[in-house]
Design an enzyme around this catalytic site. Structure first.
Site, PDB file in Angstrom:
ATOM      1  N   ARG A 103      33.715  33.542   6.666  1.00 28.67           N
ATOM      2  CA  ARG A 103      32.383  33.494   5.815  1.00 28.67           C
ATOM      3  C   ARG A 103      31.705  34.981   5.471  1.00 28.67           C
ATOM      4  NH1 ARG A 103      33.863  29.599   3.862  1.00 28.67           N
ATOM      5  NH2 ARG A 103      32.873  27.445   3.812  1.00 28.67           N
TER       6      ARG A 103
ATOM      7  N   GLU B 106      27.826  35.647  -2.528  1.00 21.65           N
ATOM      8  CA  GLU B 106      28.580  34.993  -3.470  1.00 21.65           C
ATOM      9  C   GLU B 106      27.920  34.289  -4.573  1.00 21.65           C
ATOM     10  OE1 GLU B 106      31.899  32.935  -1.701  1.00 21.65           O
ATOM     11  OE2 GLU B 106      32.377  34.402  -0.504  1.00 21.65           O
TER      12      GLU B 106
ATOM     13  N   HIS C 109      37.190  34.565  -2.620  1.00 19.48           N
ATOM     14  CA  HIS C 109      37.020  33.259  -1.861  1.00 19.48           C
ATOM     15  C   HIS C 109      38.078  32.252  -2.144  1.00 19.48           C
ATOM     16  CE1 HIS C 109      33.959  30.480   0.356  1.00 19.48           C
ATOM     17  NE2 HIS C 109      35.089  30.284   0.521  1.00 19.48           N
TER      18      HIS C 109
END
Ligand SMILES: NC(=O)C1=CN([C@@H]2O[C@H](COP(=O)(O)OP(=O)(O)OC[C@H]3O[C@@H](n4cnc5c(N)ncnc54)[C@H](O)[C@@H]3O)[C@@H](O)[C@H]2O)C=CC1
Ligand SMILES: O=C(O)C(=O)[C@H](O)COP(=O)(O)O
Length: 387
Positions: free
Chosen positions: A213, A242, A259
Protein backbone atom coordinates in the site's frame (compact mmCIF):
# COMPACT_ATOMS: atom_id res chain seq x y z
CA UNK A 1 -32.54 -9.45 -2.74
CA UNK A 2 -30.58 -6.43 -3.98
CA UNK A 3 -26.82 -6.66 -4.42
CA UNK A 4 -25.01 -3.35 -4.91
CA UNK A 5 -21.61 -3.92 -6.47
CA UNK A 6 -18.59 -2.02 -7.72
CA UNK A 7 -18.90 -2.08 -11.53
CA UNK A 8 -15.23 -3.11 -11.76
CA UNK A 9 -15.80 -6.52 -10.15
CA UNK A 10 -15.53 -9.01 -13.01
CA UNK A 11 -18.17 -11.68 -13.73
CA UNK A 12 -20.85 -10.17 -11.49
CA UNK A 13 -23.69 -11.67 -13.54
CA UNK A 14 -22.03 -15.09 -13.85
CA UNK A 15 -21.47 -15.45 -10.11
CA UNK A 16 -24.31 -13.46 -8.54
CA UNK A 17 -26.97 -13.25 -11.27
CA UNK A 18 -29.11 -16.02 -9.77
CA UNK A 19 -28.69 -14.83 -6.17
CA UNK A 20 -30.31 -11.43 -6.57
CA UNK A 21 -30.76 -8.29 -8.58
CA UNK A 22 -27.40 -6.59 -9.21
CA UNK A 23 -26.99 -2.82 -9.20
CA UNK A 24 -23.62 -1.70 -10.54
CA UNK A 25 -22.18 1.55 -9.24
CA UNK A 26 -18.85 3.31 -9.43
CA UNK A 27 -16.75 2.06 -6.51
CA UNK A 28 -14.82 5.32 -6.22
CA UNK A 29 -17.91 7.53 -5.88
CA UNK A 30 -20.30 5.17 -4.07
CA UNK A 31 -22.52 7.00 -1.57
CA UNK A 32 -25.01 6.11 1.16
CA UNK A 33 -27.92 6.67 -1.22
CA UNK A 34 -26.49 4.04 -3.62
CA UNK A 35 -26.52 1.35 -0.93
CA UNK A 36 -29.49 2.32 1.29
CA UNK A 37 -31.87 -0.38 0.00
CA UNK A 38 -29.20 -3.04 -0.66
CA UNK A 39 -29.05 -6.37 1.20
CA UNK A 40 -25.47 -7.11 0.20
CA UNK A 41 -22.61 -4.85 -0.80
CA UNK A 42 -19.68 -6.01 -2.94
CA UNK A 43 -16.68 -3.69 -3.19
CA UNK A 44 -13.06 -3.43 -4.26
CA UNK A 45 -10.32 -1.42 -2.57
CA UNK A 46 -11.47 2.04 -3.72
CA UNK A 47 -14.66 2.26 -1.64
CA UNK A 48 -14.48 3.42 1.98
CA UNK A 49 -16.82 1.09 3.82
CA UNK A 50 -17.79 2.70 7.12
CA UNK A 51 -20.58 4.18 9.21
CA UNK A 52 -21.01 7.06 6.79
CA UNK A 53 -21.73 4.66 3.92
CA UNK A 54 -23.80 2.05 5.71
CA UNK A 55 -25.64 3.51 8.73
CA UNK A 56 -29.39 3.28 8.18
CA UNK A 57 -29.03 0.87 5.22
CA UNK A 58 -30.40 -2.70 4.93
CA UNK A 59 -26.94 -4.11 4.19
CA UNK A 60 -26.21 -7.31 6.17
CA UNK A 61 -23.24 -8.58 4.18
CA UNK A 62 -20.17 -6.81 2.82
CA UNK A 63 -17.64 -8.59 0.62
CA UNK A 64 -14.45 -7.09 -0.79
CA UNK A 65 -12.94 -8.91 -3.78
CA UNK A 66 -9.47 -7.86 -2.60
CA UNK A 67 -6.74 -9.00 -0.25
CA UNK A 68 -6.34 -5.63 1.48
CA UNK A 69 -8.99 -4.49 3.96
CA UNK A 70 -7.67 -1.06 4.98
CA UNK A 71 -10.64 0.58 3.17
CA UNK A 72 -13.08 -1.14 5.54
CA UNK A 73 -13.91 -0.08 9.10
CA UNK A 74 -13.96 -3.60 10.48
CA UNK A 75 -14.77 -2.72 14.13
CA UNK A 76 -17.75 -0.63 13.01
CA UNK A 77 -19.09 -3.45 10.80
CA UNK A 78 -18.72 -5.92 13.64
CA UNK A 79 -20.52 -3.58 16.05
CA UNK A 80 -23.32 -3.14 13.52
CA UNK A 81 -23.68 -6.92 13.13
CA UNK A 82 -22.79 -6.83 9.43
CA UNK A 83 -21.02 -9.93 8.13
CA UNK A 84 -17.76 -9.16 6.36
CA UNK A 85 -15.62 -11.21 4.05
CA UNK A 86 -12.43 -10.43 2.08
CA UNK A 87 -10.55 -12.49 -0.50
CA UNK A 88 -7.25 -13.42 1.22
CA UNK A 89 -4.60 -14.60 -1.18
CA UNK A 90 -6.81 -14.19 -4.29
CA UNK A 91 -4.19 -12.30 -6.28
CA UNK A 92 -1.03 -13.22 -4.32
CA UNK A 93 0.45 -15.09 -7.28
CA UNK A 94 -0.21 -12.15 -9.59
CA UNK A 95 1.72 -9.81 -7.26
CA UNK A 96 4.57 -12.35 -6.98
CA UNK A 97 4.79 -12.51 -10.80
CA UNK A 98 4.83 -8.70 -10.98
CA UNK A 99 7.78 -8.62 -8.55
CA UNK A 100 9.68 -11.33 -10.47
CA UNK A 101 9.27 -9.34 -13.70
CA UNK A 102 10.47 -6.17 -12.00
CA UNK A 103 13.52 -7.97 -10.56
CA UNK A 104 14.32 -9.46 -13.97
CA UNK A 105 14.22 -5.98 -15.58
CA UNK A 106 16.43 -4.60 -12.81
CA UNK A 107 18.97 -7.41 -13.18
CA UNK A 108 19.13 -6.77 -16.92
CA UNK A 109 19.56 -3.02 -16.36
CA UNK A 110 22.42 -3.82 -13.96
CA UNK A 111 24.03 -6.01 -16.61
CA UNK A 112 23.90 -9.07 -14.32
CA UNK A 113 24.52 -12.38 -16.02
CA UNK A 114 22.68 -14.31 -13.33
CA UNK A 115 19.71 -12.61 -11.67
CA UNK A 116 19.86 -15.02 -8.73
CA UNK A 117 23.04 -13.26 -7.57
CA UNK A 118 20.71 -10.60 -6.15
CA UNK A 119 19.67 -10.98 -2.52
CA UNK A 120 16.01 -10.18 -1.86
CA UNK A 121 14.50 -8.91 1.39
CA UNK A 122 10.76 -9.42 1.77
CA UNK A 123 8.93 -7.25 4.30
CA UNK A 124 5.56 -8.78 5.19
CA UNK A 125 5.51 -12.54 4.77
CA UNK A 126 1.85 -13.39 4.44
CA UNK A 127 0.11 -14.76 1.37
CA UNK A 128 1.96 -12.52 -1.09
CA UNK A 129 5.35 -12.45 0.65
CA UNK A 130 5.36 -16.24 1.16
CA UNK A 131 4.43 -16.93 -2.45
CA UNK A 132 7.20 -14.61 -3.62
CA UNK A 133 9.72 -16.16 -1.20
CA UNK A 134 8.79 -19.67 -2.37
CA UNK A 135 9.40 -18.79 -6.02
CA UNK A 136 12.64 -16.91 -5.32
CA UNK A 137 14.08 -19.65 -3.10
CA UNK A 138 13.27 -22.32 -5.69
CA UNK A 139 15.00 -20.16 -8.29
CA UNK A 140 18.10 -20.02 -6.09
CA UNK A 141 17.98 -16.45 -4.73
CA UNK A 142 19.16 -15.62 -1.22
CA UNK A 143 15.99 -14.44 0.52
CA UNK A 144 15.65 -12.63 3.87
CA UNK A 145 12.27 -12.43 5.53
CA UNK A 146 11.01 -9.69 7.85
CA UNK A 147 7.68 -10.09 9.62
CA UNK A 148 7.73 -9.05 13.29
CA UNK A 149 4.07 -10.01 13.97
CA UNK A 150 4.68 -13.54 12.66
CA UNK A 151 8.05 -13.77 14.40
CA UNK A 152 6.43 -12.86 17.74
CA UNK A 153 3.57 -15.29 17.22
CA UNK A 154 5.90 -18.16 16.40
CA UNK A 155 8.09 -17.29 19.38
CA UNK A 156 5.11 -17.15 21.76
CA UNK A 157 3.99 -20.58 20.53
CA UNK A 158 7.58 -21.80 20.74
CA UNK A 159 7.18 -23.06 17.20
CA UNK A 160 10.20 -23.65 15.00
CA UNK A 161 9.34 -21.22 12.24
CA UNK A 162 10.97 -19.11 9.58
CA UNK A 163 14.27 -17.50 10.33
CA UNK A 164 12.97 -13.92 10.45
CA UNK A 165 15.31 -10.93 10.42
CA UNK A 166 14.83 -7.27 11.32
CA UNK A 167 13.77 -4.53 8.93
CA UNK A 168 17.30 -3.10 9.21
CA UNK A 169 18.74 -6.46 8.05
CA UNK A 170 16.28 -6.60 5.18
CA UNK A 171 17.31 -3.13 4.04
CA UNK A 172 20.83 -4.51 3.37
CA UNK A 173 19.55 -6.70 0.53
CA UNK A 174 20.01 -5.84 -3.15
CA UNK A 175 16.23 -5.86 -3.56
CA UNK A 176 13.72 -4.88 -0.86
CA UNK A 177 10.10 -5.76 -1.61
CA UNK A 178 7.25 -4.50 0.60
CA UNK A 179 4.18 -6.69 1.14
CA UNK A 180 2.61 -5.58 4.39
CA UNK A 181 -0.96 -4.45 4.88
CA UNK A 182 -1.53 -0.78 5.73
CA UNK A 183 -2.01 -0.47 9.50
CA UNK A 184 -1.98 2.58 11.73
CA UNK A 185 -2.31 0.95 15.17
CA UNK A 186 -1.02 -2.11 16.97
CA UNK A 187 2.52 -2.96 17.92
CA UNK A 188 3.86 -2.93 14.35
CA UNK A 189 2.03 -0.22 12.42
CA UNK A 190 3.08 0.05 8.79
CA UNK A 191 1.97 3.63 8.04
CA UNK A 192 5.17 5.41 6.89
CA UNK A 193 7.20 2.42 8.06
CA UNK A 194 9.72 3.34 5.36
CA UNK A 195 10.62 6.94 6.20
CA UNK A 196 13.64 9.19 6.09
CA UNK A 197 15.77 6.95 8.33
CA UNK A 198 15.05 3.73 6.43
CA UNK A 199 15.50 5.44 3.05
CA UNK A 200 18.88 6.74 4.19
CA UNK A 201 19.97 3.08 4.61
CA UNK A 202 19.35 2.38 0.92
CA UNK A 203 21.86 3.34 -1.72
CA UNK A 204 22.46 3.21 -5.47
CA UNK A 205 22.46 -0.33 -6.79
CA UNK A 206 19.63 -1.34 -4.46
CA UNK A 207 16.06 -1.72 -5.67
CA UNK A 208 13.04 -0.83 -3.50
CA UNK A 209 9.68 -2.24 -4.64
CA UNK A 210 6.34 -1.32 -3.09
CA UNK A 211 3.38 -3.45 -4.16
CA UNK A 212 1.63 -3.34 -0.76
CA UNK A 213 0.00 0.00 0.00
CA UNK A 214 1.29 3.48 -0.90
CA UNK A 215 1.15 4.86 2.63
CA UNK A 216 3.71 2.30 3.85
CA UNK A 217 6.37 4.61 2.36
CA UNK A 218 6.51 8.27 3.39
CA UNK A 219 6.45 9.69 -0.12
CA UNK A 220 7.73 13.15 0.88
CA UNK A 221 10.78 11.46 2.41
CA UNK A 222 11.12 9.32 -0.71
CA UNK A 223 11.01 12.38 -2.97
CA UNK A 224 13.74 13.98 -0.87
CA UNK A 225 15.84 10.82 -0.95
CA UNK A 226 15.51 10.51 -4.72
CA UNK A 227 16.71 14.08 -5.13
CA UNK A 228 19.94 13.23 -3.28
CA UNK A 229 22.97 11.43 -4.70
CA UNK A 230 23.52 7.68 -4.34
CA UNK A 231 19.77 7.05 -4.22
CA UNK A 232 18.22 3.60 -4.72
CA UNK A 233 16.24 2.51 -7.75
CA UNK A 234 12.52 2.50 -6.94
CA UNK A 235 9.55 0.64 -8.43
CA UNK A 236 6.15 1.73 -7.15
CA UNK A 237 2.86 0.03 -7.92
CA UNK A 238 1.02 1.70 -5.04
CA UNK A 239 0.93 5.36 -4.06
CA UNK A 240 -0.13 7.71 -1.36
CA UNK A 241 -3.43 9.42 -2.15
CA UNK A 242 -4.51 7.27 -5.07
CA UNK A 243 -5.91 8.14 -7.56
CA UNK A 244 -4.52 11.69 -7.22
CA UNK A 245 -0.92 10.61 -7.01
CA UNK A 246 2.09 12.90 -7.06
CA UNK A 247 3.33 13.27 -10.68
CA UNK A 248 6.73 14.43 -9.41
CA UNK A 249 7.17 11.05 -7.71
CA UNK A 250 6.16 9.28 -10.92
CA UNK A 251 8.89 11.26 -12.69
CA UNK A 252 11.53 10.34 -10.13
CA UNK A 253 10.95 6.59 -9.79
CA UNK A 254 12.30 4.02 -12.21
CA UNK A 255 9.08 2.00 -12.67
CA UNK A 256 5.63 3.43 -12.01
CA UNK A 257 2.48 1.33 -12.36
CA UNK A 258 -1.13 2.19 -11.42
CA UNK A 259 -1.81 -0.33 -8.60
CA UNK A 260 -2.15 -3.28 -10.92
CA UNK A 261 0.31 -5.80 -9.47
CA UNK A 262 -2.64 -8.01 -8.50
CA UNK A 263 -4.53 -7.49 -11.76
CA UNK A 264 -4.02 -10.84 -13.47
CA UNK A 265 -7.33 -12.20 -14.76
CA UNK A 266 -6.87 -15.22 -12.49
CA UNK A 267 -6.36 -12.96 -9.45
CA UNK A 268 -9.40 -10.83 -10.18
CA UNK A 269 -11.71 -13.74 -10.93
CA UNK A 270 -10.55 -15.60 -7.80
CA UNK A 271 -11.44 -12.46 -5.81
CA UNK A 272 -14.98 -12.57 -7.19
CA UNK A 273 -15.18 -16.32 -6.54
CA UNK A 274 -14.15 -15.90 -2.90
CA UNK A 275 -16.83 -13.31 -2.11
CA UNK A 276 -19.39 -15.39 -4.04
CA UNK A 277 -18.53 -18.34 -1.77
CA UNK A 278 -18.78 -16.18 1.34
CA UNK A 279 -22.13 -14.66 0.34
CA UNK A 280 -23.51 -18.07 -0.58
CA UNK A 281 -22.47 -19.45 2.79
CA UNK A 282 -24.01 -16.45 4.56
CA UNK A 283 -27.30 -17.01 2.73
CA UNK A 284 -27.19 -20.81 3.17
CA UNK A 285 -26.99 -21.37 -0.60
CA UNK A 286 -25.02 -24.14 -2.32
CA UNK A 287 -21.69 -23.20 -3.91
CA UNK A 288 -21.91 -24.30 -7.53
CA UNK A 289 -19.58 -22.00 -9.43
CA UNK A 290 -15.82 -21.99 -9.71
CA UNK A 291 -13.41 -19.37 -11.05
CA UNK A 292 -11.86 -21.90 -13.46
CA UNK A 293 -15.07 -22.35 -15.43
CA UNK A 294 -15.06 -18.67 -16.42
CA UNK A 295 -11.40 -18.32 -17.44
CA UNK A 296 -11.06 -18.15 -21.25
CA UNK A 297 -8.27 -19.81 -23.23
CA UNK A 298 -5.22 -17.55 -22.97
CA UNK A 299 -4.11 -15.65 -26.09
CA UNK A 300 -0.61 -17.03 -25.51
CA UNK A 301 -0.78 -20.68 -24.55
CA UNK A 302 2.58 -22.11 -25.66
CA UNK A 303 6.25 -21.11 -25.85
CA UNK A 304 9.12 -23.28 -27.09
CA UNK A 305 12.83 -23.24 -26.28
CA UNK A 306 15.59 -25.48 -27.56
CA UNK A 307 19.01 -26.38 -26.17
CA UNK A 308 20.56 -23.38 -27.95
CA UNK A 309 18.58 -20.96 -25.74
CA UNK A 310 20.56 -18.96 -23.21
CA UNK A 311 18.96 -19.73 -19.82
CA UNK A 312 18.68 -16.13 -18.58
CA UNK A 313 17.25 -15.03 -21.93
CA UNK A 314 14.72 -17.85 -21.96
CA UNK A 315 13.44 -16.95 -18.48
CA UNK A 316 13.29 -13.24 -19.35
CA UNK A 317 11.43 -13.90 -22.59
CA UNK A 318 8.89 -16.20 -20.97
CA UNK A 319 8.27 -13.96 -17.94
CA UNK A 320 7.83 -10.85 -20.04
CA UNK A 321 5.66 -12.62 -22.60
CA UNK A 322 3.22 -13.08 -19.72
CA UNK A 323 3.76 -9.76 -18.04
CA UNK A 324 6.04 -6.82 -18.82
CA UNK A 325 5.61 -3.95 -16.30
CA UNK A 326 7.12 -1.47 -18.78
CA UNK A 327 3.83 -1.34 -20.69
CA UNK A 328 1.94 -0.27 -17.53
CA UNK A 329 4.73 2.16 -16.68
CA UNK A 330 4.44 3.83 -20.11
CA UNK A 331 0.66 4.13 -19.78
CA UNK A 332 0.89 5.73 -16.32
CA UNK A 333 3.54 8.23 -17.39
CA UNK A 334 1.41 9.19 -20.37
CA UNK A 335 -1.62 9.66 -18.07
CA UNK A 336 0.44 12.00 -15.86
CA UNK A 337 1.11 14.25 -18.87
CA UNK A 338 -2.54 15.40 -18.81
CA UNK A 339 -3.98 18.44 -17.03
CA UNK A 340 -3.79 18.18 -13.19
CA UNK A 341 -7.56 17.68 -12.78
CA UNK A 342 -7.50 14.87 -15.37
CA UNK A 343 -4.75 12.82 -13.72
CA UNK A 344 -6.87 11.16 -10.99
CA UNK A 345 -9.60 10.04 -13.41
CA UNK A 346 -6.89 8.88 -15.84
CA UNK A 347 -5.28 6.75 -13.09
CA UNK A 348 -8.65 5.13 -12.42
CA UNK A 349 -9.32 4.60 -16.14
CA UNK A 350 -6.03 2.72 -16.53
CA UNK A 351 -7.24 0.35 -13.82
CA UNK A 352 -10.84 0.08 -15.08
CA UNK A 353 -9.78 -0.63 -18.68
CA UNK A 354 -6.87 -2.88 -17.76
CA UNK A 355 -5.98 -5.31 -20.57
CA UNK A 356 -6.37 -9.01 -19.96
CA UNK A 357 -3.23 -10.32 -18.30
CA UNK A 358 -2.78 -14.04 -17.72
CA UNK A 359 -0.57 -15.73 -15.15
CA UNK A 360 2.43 -17.86 -16.08
CA UNK A 361 0.48 -21.01 -15.17
CA UNK A 362 -1.67 -20.44 -18.27
CA UNK A 363 1.34 -20.94 -20.57
CA UNK A 364 2.82 -24.31 -21.43
CA UNK A 365 6.56 -24.24 -22.09
CA UNK A 366 7.91 -26.76 -24.53
CA UNK A 367 11.57 -27.58 -23.93
CA UNK A 368 13.80 -29.59 -26.24
CA UNK A 369 17.20 -30.63 -24.95
CA UNK A 370 17.39 -27.88 -22.34
CA UNK A 371 19.13 -28.27 -18.98
CA UNK A 372 17.50 -29.54 -15.81
CA UNK A 373 18.23 -26.20 -14.14
CA UNK A 374 16.22 -24.31 -16.78
CA UNK A 375 13.34 -26.74 -16.35
CA UNK A 376 13.46 -26.21 -12.58
CA UNK A 377 13.49 -22.43 -13.01
CA UNK A 378 10.41 -22.46 -15.23
CA UNK A 379 8.62 -24.69 -12.74
CA UNK A 380 9.63 -22.42 -9.85
CA UNK A 381 8.05 -19.43 -11.58
CA UNK A 382 4.83 -21.37 -12.14
CA UNK A 383 4.93 -22.33 -15.83
CA UNK A 384 3.65 -25.72 -16.94
CA UNK A 385 6.25 -27.75 -18.80
CA UNK A 386 6.15 -30.08 -21.79
CA UNK A 387 9.50 -31.81 -22.20
N1 LIG B 1 -0.49 -3.94 -5.42
C1 LIG B 1 -1.51 -4.78 -5.48
O1 LIG B 1 -2.14 -4.92 -6.50
C2 LIG B 1 -1.86 -5.59 -4.27
C3 LIG B 1 -1.53 -5.18 -3.01
N2 LIG B 1 -1.85 -5.96 -1.93
C4 LIG B 1 -1.44 -5.49 -0.60
O2 LIG B 1 -0.51 -6.42 -0.08
C5 LIG B 1 -0.79 -6.61 1.29
C6 LIG B 1 -0.28 -7.96 1.74
O3 LIG B 1 -1.04 -9.00 1.18
P1 LIG B 1 -1.02 -10.47 1.81
O4 LIG B 1 0.35 -11.01 1.83
O5 LIG B 1 -2.02 -11.26 1.08
O6 LIG B 1 -1.51 -10.17 3.26
P2 LIG B 1 -1.36 -11.11 4.53
O7 LIG B 1 -2.27 -10.55 5.55
O8 LIG B 1 -1.47 -12.53 4.13
O9 LIG B 1 0.16 -10.87 5.00
C7 LIG B 1 0.66 -9.66 5.45
C8 LIG B 1 1.86 -9.96 6.33
O10 LIG B 1 2.45 -8.72 6.72
C9 LIG B 1 2.89 -8.88 8.08
N3 LIG B 1 3.09 -7.59 8.71
C10 LIG B 1 2.19 -6.81 9.34
N4 LIG B 1 2.80 -5.72 9.85
C11 LIG B 1 4.10 -5.82 9.54
C12 LIG B 1 5.24 -5.01 9.79
N5 LIG B 1 5.15 -3.87 10.47
N6 LIG B 1 6.43 -5.42 9.30
C13 LIG B 1 6.56 -6.56 8.60
N7 LIG B 1 5.51 -7.39 8.37
C14 LIG B 1 4.31 -7.02 8.82
C15 LIG B 1 1.80 -9.71 8.71
O11 LIG B 1 2.24 -10.31 9.91
C16 LIG B 1 1.48 -10.70 7.61
O12 LIG B 1 2.25 -11.87 7.72
C17 LIG B 1 -2.32 -6.47 1.38
O13 LIG B 1 -2.73 -6.10 2.68
C18 LIG B 1 -2.59 -5.39 0.39
O14 LIG B 1 -2.56 -4.16 1.04
C19 LIG B 1 -2.48 -7.16 -2.08
C20 LIG B 1 -2.84 -7.60 -3.31
C21 LIG B 1 -2.62 -6.83 -4.51
O1 LIG C 1 -6.28 -7.13 -3.43
C1 LIG C 1 -5.79 -6.04 -3.05
O2 LIG C 1 -5.58 -5.77 -1.87
C2 LIG C 1 -5.45 -5.04 -4.06
O3 LIG C 1 -4.63 -4.20 -3.84
C3 LIG C 1 -6.19 -5.10 -5.34
O4 LIG C 1 -5.46 -5.64 -6.37
C4 LIG C 1 -6.67 -3.72 -5.63
O5 LIG C 1 -7.54 -3.71 -6.70
P1 LIG C 1 -8.83 -2.76 -6.67
O6 LIG C 1 -9.71 -3.29 -5.62
O7 LIG C 1 -8.38 -1.39 -6.31
O8 LIG C 1 -9.39 -2.91 -8.02
Amino acid sequence: MLIVADENIPLLDSFFGDIGEIRRVSGRSMTASDVRDADALLVRSVTRVNRELLEGSRVRFVGTATIGTDHVDLPWLEGAGIRFSAAPGCNANSVAEYVLSVISLHAEKQGLEDWTNLSVGIVGVGNVGSELARKLERLGFEVRLCDPPRAELEESRQEPGENFVTLADTLQCDVVSLHTPLTRDGSHPTFHMIGQQELAELSAGQLLINAGRGEVIDSSALLERLAQGNSPTVALDVWEQEPRINPELVDRVWLATPHIAGYSLEGKVQGTEMIYQALSQFLGLPIRKKAGQFLPEPALSKLSFTSSADEEDAIRIALRACYDPRRDDARLRHAMDGAPAERGPAFDRLRRDYPVRRECSSVKIQLKGTSKSLQDSFRAIGFKLKI
